[in-house]
Design a protein around this motif. Structure first.
Motif, short mmCIF file in Angstrom:
data_model
loop_
_atom_site.label_atom_id
_atom_site.label_comp_id
_atom_site.label_asym_id
_atom_site.label_seq_id
_atom_site.Cartn_x
_atom_site.Cartn_y
_atom_site.Cartn_z
N ASP A 185 0.87 -1.18 0.00
CA ASP A 185 0.00 0.00 0.00
C ASP A 185 0.90 1.22 0.00
N ASP A 224 -5.58 -1.59 4.05
CA ASP A 224 -6.39 -0.99 5.12
C ASP A 224 -7.69 -0.37 4.62
N ASP A 231 -10.86 4.78 0.49
CA ASP A 231 -9.44 4.46 0.34
C ASP A 231 -9.31 3.44 -0.79
#
Ligand SMILES: [Mn+2]
Length: 198
Positions: free
Chosen positions: A44, A156, A188
């Motif tokens: 990420d 996440d 996200d």
């Protein structure tokens, strides 16, 4: 976008979506399958958009080149590759099929859980921080698994889905992906890999 990998030893489904309003996803993932081992990883990139993608892609490219090495040296190389870049969180598992063992290393907020056919779950915790070329302390965790175990790795952006529920045997791999898609609020980047070790 959903992709599927299906070999004699391993089935993996992946799903990835960009943060709302972004035209690229800052997460990257890699699945490498060899006769005697497999590598599964998500990175990420810090932030979102193109610069995040750049960092996470660099990590996956290094991993793709060095997957035959041990996890410790792979991680050092991944970390080195992010000097002067934004940085990235990463989790990597390497599965050794003939030993029924896997090794795990994680830095930053990528979740990993594996559930045995009898329902025993193992969720190794990552180290805090992220890869950015600065010195890191690497913790490699090694554990054995049973065949027919199901695992989930997620960035996440996947948020508060209880992986234990997700991985209950009432769900197929596809229905786990469907659940993640339904719950995605677009706040996200989202990447999820669900798999079964045969
Ligand atoms: Mn994220």
């Amino acid at each position: 976008m959903i992709e599927q990998i299906n070999t004699k030893q391993l089935e993996v489904l992946s799903y990835q979506a960009s943060k709302k309003g972004k035209d690229c996803c800052g997460d990257s993932f890699l699945v490498v399958t060899k006769p005697d081992y497999a590598i599964i990883s998500i990175a990420d990139g810090l932030g979102s958009g193109v610069q995040a993608k750049e960092s996470s892609e660099i990590v996956m490219n290094v991993l793709d080149k060095h997957h035959n090495e041990d996890l410790h040296s792979i991680l050092l190389k991944c970390n080195d590759s992010l000097r002067a870049k934004r940085g990235a969180a990463v989790a990597i598992i390497k599965i050794y099929f003939s030993l029924n063992e896997m090794v795990y290393a994680g830095i930053g907020n990528i979740k990993f859980t594996i559930i045995s056919p009898s329902g025993k779950s193992t969720y190794p915790l990552p180290k805090m921080g992220f890869l950015s070329g600065k010195p890191i302390s690497i913790q490699i965790q090694r554990f054995s698994y049973e065949n027919e175990s199901v695992f989930l790795m997620s960035s996440d952006g996947v948020g508060m889905i209880a992986s234990k529920d997700l991985l209950s045997y009432h769900h197929s791999l596809q229905s786990i992906i469907d659940l993640v898609r339904q719950q995605n609020n677009g706040n996200d980047d989202v990447t999820v890999l669900v798999g079964k070790i045969k």
